[in-house]
Write a protein that holds these residues in place. Sequence first.
Motif: not given
Length: 493
Positions: A174-181
Amino acid sequence: MEMQERNDEKTSKKFSKDLIQKVIGSFGKYQLWVCLLIFVSKFPVAWHQMAILFLAPKISYSCDESGQNNTCPCPEPTYDTSIFSRTIIMEWDLICEKRWLASFTQTLFQLGVLVGSVLFGMASDRFGRKNPLLVAVVIQVACGVAAAYVPEFWTFTFLRFLIGASVGGTMVTGFVIIMEFVGTQYRDITSALYQVPFNLGHMMLPMFAYFFRDYSDFQLSISAPIVILLCYFFVMPETPRWLIAVKRTDEAIVILERVAKINKRPTENIRADIEAYQASIEKQQLKKGNILDLFRTPNLRKNNLAMAFNWLTCSYCFYGVSQYVGQLSGDAFINVAISASVTLVGTFLSIPLMRVIGRKSIVIIFHIVCAICLLVLAVIPEGVGSVVCASIGVVSSFIVFVVVYLYCTELFPTVVRNAAVGFSSMSARIGSMVAPFVVETRDKGLWMPPVLFAVMPLIAAGVTLLLPETKGCELTTTIEEGEAFGKKKDTKN
């Protein structure tokens, strides 16, 4: 020739760094939508991680044979059911020589979080961000509901281990998804706000426990609502950055065009720009590092070990003291609610602090504040003052937790940044695995848990002096840059 290759590499890095952000914007309607989707998953993370507070609360019992209260041995205990009608302690007689099993079930849960963070982290690099997240959600729903009905302690504990693994998976992916957007300039605020749903979930836990006094009903109440996360099958996007990295460029372009349209960004040149970028990274790719690179050179080794110790300490104190609050005299529901509410304030406080004060200073200051409050807690009688001191200790350690995540990402070079965060995260889980057993030392002396919790942040404050300041510094890219960072006078804001 060598100079030209270096110039090409710099051009490629700049291109890759700015292009997707340029196409979809730093933060628009679509990024807000993605953040809200992921933030919802943090509520059950808090429910399950802190559930031990009400699965195994402080319970009084009397022994039929001796007629005395809370003594051992006690082969046929009669439990006080005036507050909780049934807990895992009552269900499986986790008292006297079996008392350690109550802490052990929480330790195995945290081990699950550690294992899940590692496995789902690797899976998200190989299979994308979306699919591992979906697997983690399904495991969390299935095992959470099943744990409410199993009749045997070890089966319950194994299911808690699997829930922990799924919690680790949802947190990492979840954190990776946010940081990549989200764009670069909003990542510090977003990483702090990412903790808010956890705080709110922690605050909601006493409400669940108040209305569901049987541990089975309580476990079901915190697991059934997670079914809503199954909507991720239909609404959660894959990240374009991962799609481009694995050469699924056409899929990435479709998503980027949709995001750009929602964010009211121009879409005409997206395909041409992305295809040109794809061609550039195929020609020149930065060498990837691994976890061993963090230990090969002295400066990186020192920074890595010091940072990992900070993560271990704040996790050890946060989860340990949070559990300790539930053991204090007074109303357990109010004590936990106060502790959780103060933590929410700490999360919001960390945002302006990170903008104004250096990361190093914040970590040192709040480690010391945490230690002082816990030492005071060890010498004052139980009551309102002890709840206040414990709550300040919890919020101080949580502020360190928020800051140290950003500190870690800024401290290490790009090629080993994920490895450094992963190693620190593993250290944090070790801290949270040990913490429940420290709470148990309360039986030997009321002063022991606060003192044992206070020692670690005092040591961590000293260890943090070894780290360089990162606020206002450019992120490093290569191992060589990371090794040189902080050896001379650091650039400070």
